[in-house]
Design a protein around this motif. Sequence first.
Motif, PDB file in Angstrom:
ATOM      1  N   VAL A 126      -4.783  23.124  -1.586  1.00 41.24           N
ATOM      2  CA  VAL A 126      -4.241  23.006  -0.217  1.00 41.24           C
ATOM      3  C   VAL A 126      -3.438  21.724  -0.091  1.00 41.24           C
ATOM      4  O   VAL A 126      -2.302  21.734   0.375  1.00 41.24           O
ATOM      5  N   TYR A 127      -4.019  20.597  -0.506  1.00 39.42           N
ATOM      6  CA  TYR A 127      -3.248  19.354  -0.547  1.00 39.42           C
ATOM      7  C   TYR A 127      -3.733  18.498  -1.708  1.00 39.42           C
ATOM      8  O   TYR A 127      -4.868  18.622  -2.172  1.00 39.42           O
ATOM      9  N   ASP A 128      -2.859  17.631  -2.192  1.00 39.21           N
ATOM     10  CA  ASP A 128      -3.193  16.684  -3.260  1.00 39.21           C
ATOM     11  C   ASP A 128      -2.740  15.296  -2.845  1.00 39.21           C
ATOM     12  O   ASP A 128      -1.589  15.106  -2.462  1.00 39.21           O
ATOM     13  N   ARG A 129      -3.648  14.328  -2.924  1.00 40.15           N
ATOM     14  CA  ARG A 129      -3.277  12.920  -2.806  1.00 40.15           C
ATOM     15  C   ARG A 129      -2.906  12.433  -4.193  1.00 40.15           C
ATOM     16  O   ARG A 129      -3.715  12.520  -5.119  1.00 40.15           O
ATOM     17  N   LEU A 130      -1.705  11.947  -4.369  1.00 36.40           N
ATOM     18  CA  LEU A 130      -1.249  11.507  -5.683  1.00 36.40           C
ATOM     19  C   LEU A 130      -1.678  10.061  -5.908  1.00 36.40           C
ATOM     20  O   LEU A 130      -0.889   9.119  -5.814  1.00 36.40           O
ATOM     21  N   SER A 131      -2.961   9.896  -6.220  1.00 41.67           N
ATOM     22  CA  SER A 131      -3.529   8.547  -6.355  1.00 41.67           C
ATOM     23  C   SER A 131      -2.890   7.779  -7.509  1.00 41.67           C
ATOM     24  O   SER A 131      -2.729   6.555  -7.434  1.00 41.67           O
ATOM     25  N   GLY A 132      -2.515   8.498  -8.583  1.00 44.32           N
ATOM     26  CA  GLY A 132      -1.861   7.826  -9.699  1.00 44.32           C
ATOM     27  C   GLY A 132      -0.518   7.248  -9.310  1.00 44.32           C
ATOM     28  O   GLY A 132      -0.164   6.126  -9.704  1.00 44.32           O
ATOM     29  N   VAL A 133       0.234   8.003  -8.530  1.00 46.29           N
ATOM     30  CA  VAL A 133       1.528   7.521  -8.031  1.00 46.29           C
ATOM     31  C   VAL A 133       1.313   6.341  -7.094  1.00 46.29           C
ATOM     32  O   VAL A 133       2.042   5.341  -7.157  1.00 46.29           O
ATOM     33  N   SER A 139       7.210  10.200 -11.933  1.00 46.57           N
ATOM     34  CA  SER A 139       7.176  11.646 -11.701  1.00 46.57           C
ATOM     35  C   SER A 139       6.707  12.417 -12.928  1.00 46.57           C
ATOM     36  O   SER A 139       6.125  13.494 -12.807  1.00 46.57           O
ATOM     37  N   ARG A 140       6.942  11.874 -14.123  1.00 50.02           N
ATOM     38  CA  ARG A 140       6.532  12.569 -15.346  1.00 50.02           C
ATOM     39  C   ARG A 140       5.021  12.722 -15.444  1.00 50.02           C
ATOM     40  O   ARG A 140       4.515  13.636 -16.096  1.00 50.02           O
ATOM     41  N   ASN A 141       4.284  11.824 -14.807  1.00 53.30           N
ATOM     42  CA  ASN A 141       2.824  11.860 -14.867  1.00 53.30           C
ATOM     43  C   ASN A 141       2.196  12.639 -13.721  1.00 53.30           C
ATOM     44  O   ASN A 141       0.973  12.666 -13.588  1.00 53.30           O
ATOM     45  N   ASP A 180       0.856  -1.188   0.000  1.00 54.97           N
ATOM     46  CA  ASP A 180       0.000   0.000   0.000  1.00 54.97           C
ATOM     47  C   ASP A 180       0.889   1.234   0.000  1.00 54.97           C
ATOM     48  O   ASP A 180       2.021   1.198   0.516  1.00 54.97           O
ATOM     49  N   ALA A 181       0.394   2.323  -0.573  1.00 51.31           N
ATOM     50  CA  ALA A 181       1.178   3.558  -0.659  1.00 51.31           C
ATOM     51  C   ALA A 181       0.286   4.763  -0.443  1.00 51.31           C
ATOM     52  O   ALA A 181      -0.865   4.788  -0.889  1.00 51.31           O
ATOM     53  N   LYS A 182       0.807   5.731   0.280  1.00 55.60           N
ATOM     54  CA  LYS A 182       0.147   7.020   0.463  1.00 55.60           C
ATOM     55  C   LYS A 182       1.168   8.095   0.102  1.00 55.60           C
ATOM     56  O   LYS A 182       2.269   8.123   0.661  1.00 55.60           O
ATOM     57  N   VAL A 183       0.798   8.973  -0.829  1.00 55.44           N
ATOM     58  CA  VAL A 183       1.683  10.059  -1.251  1.00 55.44           C
ATOM     59  C   VAL A 183       0.876  11.351  -1.225  1.00 55.44           C
ATOM     60  O   VAL A 183      -0.160  11.453  -1.904  1.00 55.44           O
ATOM     61  N   VAL A 184       1.340  12.327  -0.441  1.00 57.39           N
ATOM     62  CA  VAL A 184       0.593  13.573  -0.240  1.00 57.39           C
ATOM     63  C   VAL A 184       1.505  14.765  -0.479  1.00 57.39           C
ATOM     64  O   VAL A 184       2.619  14.822   0.045  1.00 57.39           O
ATOM     65  N   GLU A 194       7.563  21.926 -10.350  1.00 56.44           N
ATOM     66  CA  GLU A 194       8.771  21.159 -10.648  1.00 56.44           C
ATOM     67  C   GLU A 194       9.483  20.729  -9.373  1.00 56.44           C
ATOM     68  O   GLU A 194      10.002  19.612  -9.281  1.00 56.44           O
ATOM     69  N   VAL A 195       9.499  21.616  -8.377  1.00 59.13           N
ATOM     70  CA  VAL A 195      10.133  21.272  -7.098  1.00 59.13           C
ATOM     71  C   VAL A 195       9.428  20.083  -6.456  1.00 59.13           C
ATOM     72  O   VAL A 195      10.072  19.181  -5.903  1.00 59.13           O
ATOM     73  N   SER A 196       8.101  20.058  -6.535  1.00 56.12           N
ATOM     74  CA  SER A 196       7.360  18.939  -5.944  1.00 56.12           C
ATOM     75  C   SER A 196       7.747  17.621  -6.600  1.00 56.12           C
ATOM     76  O   SER A 196       7.850  16.577  -5.933  1.00 56.12           O
ATOM     77  N   LYS A 197       7.981  17.640  -7.916  1.00 53.77           N
ATOM     78  CA  LYS A 197       8.416  16.428  -8.618  1.00 53.77           C
ATOM     79  C   LYS A 197       9.817  16.011  -8.176  1.00 53.77           C
ATOM     80  O   LYS A 197      10.100  14.819  -8.003  1.00 53.77           O
ATOM     81  N   VAL A 198      10.691  17.007  -7.997  1.00 53.08           N
ATOM     82  CA  VAL A 198      12.060  16.720  -7.550  1.00 53.08           C
ATOM     83  C   VAL A 198      12.032  16.065  -6.168  1.00 53.08           C
ATOM     84  O   VAL A 198      12.732  15.070  -5.916  1.00 53.08           O
ATOM     85  N   LEU A 199      11.210  16.615  -5.269  1.00 50.79           N
ATOM     86  CA  LEU A 199      11.138  16.047  -3.921  1.00 50.79           C
ATOM     87  C   LEU A 199      10.539  14.644  -3.950  1.00 50.79           C
ATOM     88  O   LEU A 199      10.966  13.759  -3.189  1.00 50.79           O
ATOM     89  N   LEU A 200       9.553  14.437  -4.798  1.00 46.82           N
ATOM     90  CA  LEU A 200       8.965  13.100  -4.934  1.00 46.82           C
ATOM     91  C   LEU A 200      10.019  12.098  -5.384  1.00 46.82           C
ATOM     92  O   LEU A 200      10.152  11.012  -4.803  1.00 46.82           O
TER      93      LEU A 200
END
Length: 264
Positions: A202-209, A227-229, A191-195, A247-253
């Motif tokens: 305010v916040y996004d749950r990255l359900s695709g990730v 990360s590209r998606n 299971d995975a949770k990515v926020v 872009e920073v959010s993708k880098v941190l992910l």
Amino acid sequence: MEWYFPKSREELAELLKEEGALIHAGGTAIKEERIKSAKRVIDISSLPLNYVKKDGNIWHIGATATLNRVIDSLESDHFLVKALKCTATTPLRNRITMGGSVYLSPLWSNLMGPLLALEAEIEVLGRRQGTCKYEELLSDRGKFQGCAVTEVRFPDVKLIGWFDRFARTSTDYSALTVTIALSVEGESIRDAKVVVTGSKKVYDRLSGVEKALQGSRLEDVDVEGISRNVNVEFTDKPAGSGAYLAEVSKVLLCRGLNALGSAR
């Protein structure tokens, strides 16, 4: 201005029935103009809510427990602890309480991402009473007017977690945060949770990730491909333009997934 010092939950619930009551605990979030306009102040420091304890496999955190008390109670590598350690300063963390931080959920508190990833629940008193998901508070704050958060709880499950934030300086408010929480069974991610917080929503749950990670071996995750998606939208902030923060959010992910893969 009238001050009240309830000694029981029942007394607090009765006091919260009155319009315009101001709840005081640590007091760090109360602005001067709010103090001047308040007619009733409810100080909850006398209530037995200053605790951090584990009952079975559930952590229970009372509303008046300070951020530093939570830091001292959980394991040092817990991603919630990592988030709290970069919230405010040590003297302020000795005053800032969990109840107020959760009820107000300011982005600078860094609590939002980890608590959402932990699927935390809150206990409230007042016009609305009982237990609900923390996410419900964030999605409809109007339903919780005239309420006080009395407890925060989340499961003590074995997770591989990671937290990081982006800010102009180490003492600046977070422009965004990224939290990753993975449940691994054997060699695979069960299971995975990515926020991501700080976005336009305010916040996004990255359900695709999350779906892409489930069933994969952590070492084999296609970090760059995932990360590209990712498409999280941000407004322009002092820390950078919306496009830059995206872009920073993708880098941190990517940084988080790579760090978790290396740790395994």
